[in-house]
Scaffold this motif. Structure first.
Motif, PDB file in Angstrom:
ATOM      1  N   LEU A 121      15.175  -3.774  -2.299  1.00 14.33           N
ATOM      2  CA  LEU A 121      14.840  -4.927  -2.753  1.00 14.33           C
ATOM      3  C   LEU A 121      16.132  -5.169  -3.904  1.00 14.33           C
ATOM      4  O   LEU A 121      16.740  -6.044  -4.226  1.00 14.33           O
TER       5      LEU A 121
ATOM      6  N   PRO B  37      11.643  -0.421  -2.720  1.00 12.61           N
ATOM      7  CA  PRO B  37      12.328  -0.986  -3.978  1.00 12.61           C
ATOM      8  C   PRO B  37      13.854  -0.804  -3.836  1.00 12.61           C
ATOM      9  O   PRO B  37      14.547  -1.856  -4.651  1.00 12.61           O
TER      10      PRO B  37
ATOM     11  N   GLN C  88      16.615   2.345  -8.729  1.00 15.29           N
ATOM     12  CA  GLN C  88      16.040   1.335  -9.822  1.00 15.29           C
ATOM     13  C   GLN C  88      17.009   0.472 -10.542  1.00 15.29           C
ATOM     14  O   GLN C  88      17.854   1.293 -11.033  1.00 15.29           O
TER      15      GLN C  88
ATOM     16  N   GLY D 157      -2.748   7.127  -8.370  1.00 19.25           N
ATOM     17  CA  GLY D 157      -1.370   7.424  -7.893  1.00 19.25           C
ATOM     18  C   GLY D 157      -0.978   6.138  -6.824  1.00 19.25           C
ATOM     19  O   GLY D 157       0.030   6.447  -6.063  1.00 19.25           O
ATOM     20  N   GLY D 158      -1.971   5.400  -6.658  1.00 16.95           N
ATOM     21  CA  GLY D 158      -1.834   4.378  -5.448  1.00 16.95           C
ATOM     22  C   GLY D 158      -1.853   2.845  -6.223  1.00 16.95           C
ATOM     23  O   GLY D 158      -0.739   2.486  -6.751  1.00 16.95           O
TER      24      GLY D 158
ATOM     25  N   ALA E 183       7.027  -1.261  -8.896  1.00 16.84           N
ATOM     26  CA  ALA E 183       8.255  -1.741  -8.636  1.00 16.84           C
ATOM     27  C   ALA E 183       8.354  -2.963  -7.645  1.00 16.84           C
ATOM     28  O   ALA E 183       8.834  -4.044  -8.174  1.00 16.84           O
ATOM     29  N   ILE E 184       7.361  -3.067  -6.865  1.00 17.57           N
ATOM     30  CA  ILE E 184       7.466  -4.250  -5.673  1.00 17.57           C
ATOM     31  C   ILE E 184       6.688  -5.313  -6.234  1.00 17.57           C
ATOM     32  O   ILE E 184       7.152  -6.272  -6.518  1.00 17.57           O
TER      33      ILE E 184
ATOM     34  N   ALA F 184       8.700  -7.068  -9.259  1.00 24.53           N
ATOM     35  CA  ALA F 184       9.706  -7.786  -8.288  1.00 24.53           C
ATOM     36  C   ALA F 184       9.253  -9.324  -7.834  1.00 24.53           C
ATOM     37  O   ALA F 184       9.648 -10.340  -8.267  1.00 24.53           O
TER      38      ALA F 184
ATOM     39  N   ASN G 299      -0.190  10.690  -2.541  1.00 22.53           N
ATOM     40  CA  ASN G 299      -0.854  10.471  -3.889  1.00 22.53           C
ATOM     41  C   ASN G 299      -2.398  11.017  -3.806  1.00 22.53           C
ATOM     42  O   ASN G 299      -3.014  10.944  -2.704  1.00 22.53           O
ATOM     43  N   PRO G 300      -2.924  11.512  -5.045  1.00 21.11           N
ATOM     44  CA  PRO G 300      -4.102  11.900  -5.061  1.00 21.11           C
ATOM     45  C   PRO G 300      -5.287  10.965  -4.591  1.00 21.11           C
ATOM     46  O   PRO G 300      -6.262  11.278  -3.548  1.00 21.11           O
TER      47      PRO G 300
ATOM     48  N   PHE H 138      -7.555   8.732   4.031  1.00 19.01           N
ATOM     49  CA  PHE H 138      -7.140   9.292   4.865  1.00 19.01           C
ATOM     50  C   PHE H 138      -7.958  10.583   5.276  1.00 19.01           C
ATOM     51  O   PHE H 138      -7.872  11.257   6.183  1.00 19.01           O
TER      52      PHE H 138
ATOM     53  N   MET I 174      -0.977  10.072   3.276  1.00 18.51           N
ATOM     54  CA  MET I 174      -0.017   9.878   1.999  1.00 18.51           C
ATOM     55  C   MET I 174      -0.239  10.982   1.005  1.00 18.51           C
ATOM     56  O   MET I 174      -0.776  11.762   1.043  1.00 18.51           O
TER      57      MET I 174
ATOM     58  N   GLU J  89       4.579   4.307  -8.084  1.00 15.98           N
ATOM     59  CA  GLU J  89       5.586   3.824  -8.533  1.00 15.98           C
ATOM     60  C   GLU J  89       6.285   2.794  -7.739  1.00 15.98           C
ATOM     61  O   GLU J  89       6.864   1.835  -8.156  1.00 15.98           O
ATOM     62  N   THR J  90       6.183   2.986  -6.408  1.00 22.22           N
ATOM     63  CA  THR J  90       6.942   2.113  -5.508  1.00 22.22           C
ATOM     64  C   THR J  90       6.028   0.835  -5.598  1.00 22.22           C
ATOM     65  O   THR J  90       6.554  -0.353  -5.922  1.00 22.22           O
TER      66      THR J  90
ATOM     67  N   GLY K  79       0.777  -1.346  -0.036  1.00 21.59           N
ATOM     68  CA  GLY K  79      -0.088   0.066   0.038  1.00 21.59           C
ATOM     69  C   GLY K  79       1.028   1.296  -0.043  1.00 21.59           C
ATOM     70  O   GLY K  79       1.097   1.893   0.956  1.00 21.59           O
ATOM     71  N   ASP K  80       1.290   1.561  -1.147  1.00 22.30           N
ATOM     72  CA  ASP K  80       2.427   2.836  -1.136  1.00 22.30           C
ATOM     73  C   ASP K  80       2.068   3.679  -2.452  1.00 22.30           C
ATOM     74  O   ASP K  80       0.943   3.267  -3.078  1.00 22.30           O
ATOM     75  N   ILE K  81       2.844   4.500  -2.794  1.00 21.69           N
ATOM     76  CA  ILE K  81       2.358   5.411  -3.967  1.00 21.69           C
ATOM     77  C   ILE K  81       2.470   4.254  -5.322  1.00 21.69           C
ATOM     78  O   ILE K  81       3.317   3.258  -5.362  1.00 21.69           O
TER      79      ILE K  81
ATOM     80  N   LYS L 247       6.386   1.576   5.351  1.00 21.53           N
ATOM     81  CA  LYS L 247       4.664   1.857   5.535  1.00 21.53           C
ATOM     82  C   LYS L 247       4.243   0.221   6.180  1.00 21.53           C
ATOM     83  O   LYS L 247       3.340  -0.213   5.795  1.00 21.53           O
TER      84      LYS L 247
ATOM     85  N   ALA M  44      -4.320   2.735   0.312  1.00 20.26           N
ATOM     86  CA  ALA M  44      -3.523   3.579  -0.514  1.00 20.26           C
ATOM     87  C   ALA M  44      -4.241   4.216  -1.584  1.00 20.26           C
ATOM     88  O   ALA M  44      -3.958   5.130  -2.247  1.00 20.26           O
TER      89      ALA M  44
END
Lengths: 230, 230
Positions: free
Chosen positions: B66, B63, B33, A125-126, A102-103, A106, B149-150, B156, B147, A98-99, A94-96, B92, A121
């Protein structure tokens, strides 16, 4: 929002097939602690071999992946696949965006078939890219709807006003609706809360299965959770 | 709940010292990255060396860890420490207690000085051990309050009824109170929301600093966030 899909993902098909083949809805939760990685991998492979006839999937915890490392994780996922068992990574991602991308990339490149995400999230953008990446690769996304620990009731059980004059509704109900809207392949509700499993089951369409961790150590009961709709 | 501490953690002291020495409240967000790990480590060390005079800490994304792997992460944390910069892992983290303990222990053993947690996991059977482990080791815990992001506003920013006849209150306000109650060392509010930074600042005691990611790519402005109290 993700478009409703006409067909099931490979993930949904694979887990259903394993479940039918082995006459079970039980998932092996792999929590491997310690080191070295080679020894853990051996333990993991043994556990998978021994339990394979009685389970329909393997769920890896984050510490398991951390302790195994990328290569041994890939090897253990492969061993599970060799037993026709799909693998889920319990990341609660539960991140933004891009993160998240990437996760999840992977994990999918390690061979995982499905990932658990934390809906807090949000979409924009989540978590949006996670669903898109999963859809492209035939992978599954499972949304956390209610955690299994006692303290989870503070937030997952809280009453929320989504509109100024609307009626207050429990957080888990909102998360369950989101699982539906986002086109998730499953929802997590702790086995410690069979009543909530029942309520969430009533909210979700049939294709979205409920996954209930917390059986055993945490006090959840298979029969109770299962009867409630897990 | 964690007892209020008489003394600051090493984490609080270290970050304050770096901030005073370098006349800055800016934190370097390391999102490395690609591969191989050795090349990333070199890039990371260069970035730390170049920016060291202008920042007061280094924040690693998941990431990055990672992609680097455990050993190179440890090496980059060490290089940051060599420049008197404490390191924060932006995990997080919000899982059940055993998972949380294993993950935060792993990070602290890599040398990280502070960790970002997601309060939705709750205290009991959730984040309690993270605060205990951190307290013992002089490490910092930073609570995610809003957070950047939009889509984050869906949750939140939602209105919550904590008691049947209470007045509805925004989720981030409840998370900010929790940061205070739990004895956190910091709170995260996205730089994209200076108005929320101001409101959260007013809720928190002085010792709990506000960390505001999302400057640059995500559109947050340093001056706005900083004036609001980040």
């Amino acid at each position: 929002m993700r478009n409703k899909r006409q067909n099931d993902t490979n993930f949904r098909e694979d887990i259903l097939r394993a479940s039918k083949n082995n006459f079970t809805r039980v998932i092996l939760a792999l929590d491997l602690q310690g080191s070295p990685s080679r020894k853990l991998l051996r333990t993991g492979k043994n556990l998978v071999e021994i339990t394979a006839p009685y389970v329909c999937a393997v769920k890896f915890g984050r510490p398991t992946v951390l302790n195994l490392g990328t290569e041994s994780t890939r090897s253990l996922v492969k061993a599970s696949h060799g037993n026709d068992l799909p693998c889920i990574i319990d990341d609660k991602l539960g991140d933004i965006d891009e993160t998240n991308s990437a996760i999840c990339r992977a994990y999918f490149s390690m061979g995982f078939d499905g990932i658990i995400v934390n809906p807090i999230a949000g979409w924009k953008g989540g978590l949006e890219p996670v669903f898109k990446i999963a859809q492209k690769g035939g992978k599954g996304v499972i949304v956390l709807v209610y955690m299994s620990n006692p303290g989870a009731s503070d937030d997952f059980g809280q009453l929320v006003l989504r509109s100024p004059r609307g009626r207050p509704r429990p957080q888990y109900e909102i998360f369950a609706e989101r699982a539906e809207e986002w086109g998730a392949d499953g929802a997590v509700v702790g086995a410690t809360r069979p009543e909530i499993v029942r309520k969430v089951r009533a909210k979700l369409s049939d294709g979205i299965r409920i996954y209930s961790p917390g059986v055993g150590t945490q006090g959840g009961k298979v029969v109770q959770a299962s009867r409630a709709g897990s």
